[in-house]
Structure formats: structure tokens, C-alpha cells
Design a protein around this motif. Structure first.
Motif, PDB file in Angstrom:
ATOM      1  N   VAL A 197       0.870  -1.181   0.000  1.00 41.16           N
ATOM      2  CA  VAL A 197       0.000   0.000   0.000  1.00 41.16           C
ATOM      3  C   VAL A 197       0.903   1.226   0.000  1.00 41.16           C
ATOM      4  N   PHE A 198       0.854   2.008  -1.048  1.00 46.49           N
ATOM      5  CA  PHE A 198       1.548   3.288  -1.120  1.00 46.49           C
ATOM      6  C   PHE A 198       0.528   4.355  -0.726  1.00 46.49           C
ATOM      7  N   TYR A 199       0.873   5.207   0.238  1.00 47.95           N
ATOM      8  CA  TYR A 199      -0.132   6.186   0.665  1.00 47.95           C
ATOM      9  C   TYR A 199       0.493   7.488   1.133  1.00 47.95           C
ATOM     10  N   ASN A 200      -0.337   8.517   1.099  1.00 45.65           N
ATOM     11  CA  ASN A 200       0.041   9.838   1.598  1.00 45.65           C
ATOM     12  C   ASN A 200      -0.232   9.826   3.103  1.00 45.65           C
ATOM     13  N   ASN A 201       0.816   9.896   3.903  1.00 50.60           N
ATOM     14  CA  ASN A 201       0.631   9.729   5.352  1.00 50.60           C
ATOM     15  C   ASN A 201       0.167  11.008   6.054  1.00 50.60           C
ATOM     16  N   TYR A 202      -0.223  12.031   5.273  1.00 49.20           N
ATOM     17  CA  TYR A 202      -0.961  13.147   5.852  1.00 49.20           C
ATOM     18  C   TYR A 202      -2.463  12.852   5.874  1.00 49.20           C
ATOM     19  N   ALA A 203      -2.882  11.787   5.208  1.00 51.80           N
ATOM     20  CA  ALA A 203      -4.274  11.363   5.312  1.00 51.80           C
ATOM     21  C   ALA A 203      -4.551  10.901   6.741  1.00 51.80           C
ATOM     22  N   VAL A 204      -5.791  11.042   7.170  1.00 48.63           N
ATOM     23  CA  VAL A 204      -6.195  10.503   8.461  1.00 48.63           C
ATOM     24  C   VAL A 204      -6.191   8.980   8.335  1.00 48.63           C
ATOM     25  N   HIS A 205      -5.424   8.318   9.199  1.00 45.20           N
ATOM     26  CA  HIS A 205      -5.295   6.870   9.113  1.00 45.20           C
ATOM     27  C   HIS A 205      -4.949   6.309  10.483  1.00 45.20           C
ATOM     28  N   ARG A 206      -4.904   5.016  10.586  1.00 46.41           N
ATOM     29  CA  ARG A 206      -4.495   4.376  11.839  1.00 46.41           C
ATOM     30  C   ARG A 206      -4.050   2.940  11.556  1.00 46.41           C
ATOM     31  N   GLY A 207      -3.288   2.389  12.499  1.00 47.22           N
ATOM     32  CA  GLY A 207      -3.005   0.967  12.523  1.00 47.22           C
ATOM     33  C   GLY A 207      -3.899   0.355  13.586  1.00 47.22           C
ATOM     34  N   TYR A 208      -4.729  -0.592  13.190  1.00 47.36           N
ATOM     35  CA  TYR A 208      -5.714  -1.111  14.136  1.00 47.36           C
ATOM     36  C   TYR A 208      -6.069  -2.544  13.760  1.00 47.36           C
ATOM     37  N   GLY A 209      -5.754  -3.446  14.673  1.00 47.36           N
ATOM     38  CA  GLY A 209      -6.104  -4.837  14.437  1.00 47.36           C
ATOM     39  C   GLY A 209      -6.847  -5.479  15.592  1.00 47.36           C
ATOM     40  N   GLY A 210      -6.999  -4.718  16.711  1.00 46.96           N
ATOM     41  CA  GLY A 210      -7.554  -5.328  17.910  1.00 46.96           C
ATOM     42  C   GLY A 210      -6.628  -6.431  18.387  1.00 46.96           C
ATOM     43  N   VAL A 211      -7.169  -7.478  18.949  1.00 45.83           N
ATOM     44  CA  VAL A 211      -6.362  -8.635  19.319  1.00 45.83           C
ATOM     45  C   VAL A 211      -6.079  -9.431  18.045  1.00 45.83           C
ATOM     46  N   LEU A 212      -4.806  -9.490  17.665  1.00 43.53           N
ATOM     47  CA  LEU A 212      -4.455 -10.116  16.391  1.00 43.53           C
ATOM     48  C   LEU A 212      -4.737 -11.612  16.421  1.00 43.53           C
ATOM     49  N   LYS A 213      -5.438 -12.094  15.404  1.00 44.95           N
ATOM     50  CA  LYS A 213      -5.707 -13.520  15.302  1.00 44.95           C
ATOM     51  C   LYS A 213      -4.512 -14.279  14.739  1.00 44.95           C
ATOM     52  N   ASP A 214      -3.698 -13.584  13.962  1.00 39.81           N
ATOM     53  CA  ASP A 214      -2.529 -14.200  13.339  1.00 39.81           C
ATOM     54  C   ASP A 214      -1.330 -13.275  13.493  1.00 39.81           C
ATOM     55  N   ARG A 215      -0.168 -13.815  13.291  1.00 35.92           N
ATOM     56  CA  ARG A 215       1.057 -13.026  13.351  1.00 35.92           C
ATOM     57  C   ARG A 215       1.043 -11.953  12.263  1.00 35.92           C
ATOM     58  N   ARG A 216       1.566 -10.780  12.607  1.00 31.75           N
ATOM     59  CA  ARG A 216       1.661  -9.689  11.641  1.00 31.75           C
ATOM     60  C   ARG A 216       3.128  -9.324  11.437  1.00 31.75           C
ATOM     61  N   ILE A 217       3.576  -9.351  10.189  1.00 26.66           N
ATOM     62  CA  ILE A 217       4.934  -8.923   9.828  1.00 26.66           C
ATOM     63  C   ILE A 217       4.794  -7.972   8.644  1.00 26.66           C
ATOM     64  N   THR A 218       5.124  -6.710   8.842  1.00 31.58           N
ATOM     65  CA  THR A 218       4.930  -5.694   7.803  1.00 31.58           C
ATOM     66  C   THR A 218       6.136  -4.779   7.703  1.00 31.58           C
ATOM     67  N   ILE A 219       6.619  -4.585   6.491  1.00 32.77           N
ATOM     68  CA  ILE A 219       7.727  -3.675   6.218  1.00 32.77           C
ATOM     69  C   ILE A 219       7.152  -2.296   5.888  1.00 32.77           C
ATOM     70  N   HIS A 220       7.689  -1.265   6.539  1.00 32.00           N
ATOM     71  CA  HIS A 220       7.280   0.118   6.300  1.00 32.00           C
ATOM     72  C   HIS A 220       8.465   0.873   5.697  1.00 32.00           C
ATOM     73  N   LEU A 221       8.240   1.524   4.569  1.00 29.65           N
ATOM     74  CA  LEU A 221       9.284   2.313   3.919  1.00 29.65           C
ATOM     75  C   LEU A 221       8.756   3.714   3.619  1.00 29.65           C
ATOM     76  N   GLY A 222       9.685   4.669   3.498  1.00 34.70           N
ATOM     77  CA  GLY A 222       9.336   6.020   3.095  1.00 34.70           C
ATOM     78  C   GLY A 222      10.307   6.504   2.037  1.00 34.70           C
ATOM     79  N   PHE A 223       9.803   7.288   1.081  1.00 32.60           N
ATOM     80  CA  PHE A 223      10.638   7.760  -0.029  1.00 32.60           C
ATOM     81  C   PHE A 223      10.342   9.227  -0.349  1.00 32.60           C
ATOM     82  N   HIS A 224      11.358   9.880  -0.895  1.00 32.25           N
ATOM     83  CA  HIS A 224      11.371  11.312  -1.216  1.00 32.25           C
ATOM     84  C   HIS A 224      11.998  11.439  -2.597  1.00 32.25           C
TER      85      HIS A 224
END
Length: 289
Positions: A197-224
Motif C-alpha cells: 500500500v503506497f499512501y500519503n501519510n498526511y491522510a487521516v489513518h491508523r493501525g488497528y487490528g484489535g487482538v491479532l488472530k494471526d502473526r503480523r509482519i509488515t515492512i514500512h518504507l518512506g521515499f522522497h
């Protein structure tokens, strides 16, 4: 004699670029199953080697002492860089790299926010959240597991908070309480392993999973893009830790990407203030419950 420079082919359609400008996000398949498995194996091996038993962590994997060598080359992935060029312009520079790891059973919740949490209130410019602002940064979340933790309010990067959002944000532009009411415009984005997911991080957003049912592994990158002035987000990587010894220990493509970052940082001393604010922010816990 210098070789002629040819423009690189676009990978996004004009419709996709327009949608990103209007909605603030874009989903693109990047990694195949074999590449996903390779990165997961590298992360698991690194955790074993470090004796890392944390059930939830956010690791800055390009920094000495936290480096995960087996995933660092993701910052050079040609398909990621091609998308960023289409969204921002040529001469893409990496400026953010972290790995979120969370075991099944952890409670993962963030409040709705814009990514200006590290900026003092008096320095937040409301013009940043307008249709006229040319935002020279793109955030990318790429899960290595099925991930439905990113929620976004499409189009909110182009405007100030509406009445519903203001009611939960209060007198800040930064973040609403974790237990605030849901937003009617909020949309959950569910992506498969290897999709980004490529996104503009000035948008209103959140990370939200509640109690995770499965393992979460996510890479976060930023570019200019070095073709335009930086935003307050250029300065996320802690360049002060990139010693010659550390750089020489990296794979050549990763080393070159960080060299380009260092050259670009040297051109923009005005972002040093925001870099300092961001490092202070990283030193605090990003509140979850």
C-alpha cells in the motif's frame, strides 16, 4: 563521453496516478511468494540470533545494532522505486525503513492520526492538508502476512479535518484517542503477502487490528524525490549512525542507496530540526493498548 539519459517507463496508468492524488493511496503487487518466504525466513533468523522474544516490536532495520541484513535490499526493489517515481518524480531517495512484528494474541490499536506526531503543534502548517500542497513523500506498507491493520479516510490528505474528525481529534491536528468513536469515512485496507500500500501519510489513518488472530509482519518504507524540496518527513533515518565502517559492511546496492540518502540530507540542513524531533519521537512508546 557521457551516456545519454533516457526517461524510465511509467508503471502506473494516468488513472492510477489520479486516484492516488485524489484518494491518497494505491495498492500494488510487489513480491512473489518465494520472495515473501525469503524475507520471513531472514526475519525469523535475525530474531533467533538476537534472542529477540518481544511479542510486538517496530525495528528500524537499516540502523546499526538493529540491522536485519536479509531484508535490507527491499529498499532497492525496482518495482517499488518505479511506483515512487511515478508518484513523486525522478531521483527517488529512501528515507524510512522499519519492520513491524507482532505475534498472534497481541492487542494492536492506534488512534486515528496524521503523521505529524513528532512535529510541535506550533509548527504544524494547515496548508499541508490541502489540495494545493505538493507533498514530496510517499509511505509504503508491505505485509509479509495477510494484513488488515491499515485503515484510512480516503481523500483526507487534501483537506482539513471535517466536523466528525474534529470531534474526536479535539484541538490537535495530530491524533485522536485510541478509544475515540469510529469515523464513518474510515476504510479498512486488507492486503495479501507481497502486496504494498503506497499512501500519503498526511491522510487521516491508523493501525488497528484489535487482538491479532494471526502473526503480523509488515515492512514500512518512506521515499522522497530529490527533484523537489523536502517535507518535514525527510529526515526519518538516523544518518548520524551511518559510519564508513557500517556502510562498507552493507551489500553494494544498499550501501549506494544510503550514500544517496546522505548526499541528499547534506543538501537540506533545514530538515535537521525535524530529524531531531523524529528521533525524540522514536525514543517514546507509540501508544497502543
Amino acid at each position: 563521453m557521457a551516456q545519454p539519459q533516457f526517461p524510465q517507463a511509467s508503471v502506473l496508468t494516468e488513472s492510477e496516478r489520479a486516484s492516488f492524488r485524489e484518494q491518497g493511496y494505491l495498492i500494488r503487487k510487489i513480491l512473489d511468494a518465494a520472495s515473501v518466504a525469503r524475507y520471513v525466513a531472514a526475519i525469523e533468523a535475525s530474531r533467533r540470533e538476537r534472542g529477540d522474544s518481544q511479542r510486538m516490536s517496530n525495528l528500524q532495520f537499516l540502523q546499526p545494532g538493529k540491522a536485519i541484513r536479509g531484508i535490507q535490499d527491499i529498499i532497492c526493489h525496482p518495482d517499488i522505486l518505479a511506483v515512487c517515481r511515478d508518484l513523486l518524480g525522478d531521483s527517488i531517495v529512501v528515507d524510512g525503513a522499519s519492520l513491524f512484528y507482532g505475534d498472534a494474541g497481541i492487542d494492536y490499536r492506534q488512534g486515528w492520526h496524521r503523521d505529524v506526531l513528532q512535529v510541535p503543534d506550533e509548527l504544524v502548517d494547515l496548508n499541508w492538508f490541502s489540495d494545493d500542497y505538493a507533498y514530496n513523500y510517499v509511505q509504503m506498507n508491505m505485509p509479509l502476512t495477510v494484513d488488515g491493520c491499515l485503515w484510512i479516510v480516503p481523500g483526507s490528505h487534501r483537506r482539513q479535518l471535517n466536523a466528525e474528525e474534529r470531534a474526536i481529534f479535539g484541538n490537535t491536528e495530530k491524533m485522536a484517542p485510541v478509544d475515540a468513536a469510529e469515523l464513518s469515512g474510515g476504510m479498512q485496507i486488507v492486503v495479501q503477502p507481497g502486496e504494498a500500500v503506497f499512501y500519503n501519510n498526511y491522510a487521516v489513518h491508523r493501525g488497528y487490528g484489535g487482538v491479532l488472530k494471526d502473526r503480523r509482519i509488515t515492512i514500512h518504507l518512506g521515499f522522497h524525490s530529490s527533484t523537489r524540496p523536502p517535507t518535514c518527513h525527510f529526515g526519518v533515518l538516523d544518518h548520524s549512525e551511518y559510519t564508513l565502517d557500517y556502510l562498507s559492511s552493507l551489500e553494494p546496492n544498499v550501501r549506494e542507496a544510503l550514500r544517496i540518502h546522505l548526499v541528499e540530507r547534506a543538501k537540506h540542513p533545514e530538515v535537521n530540526m525535524f530529524h531531531a524531533y523524529h528521533q525524540q519521537f522514536l525514543g517514546k512508546e507509540f501508544k497502543t493498548t
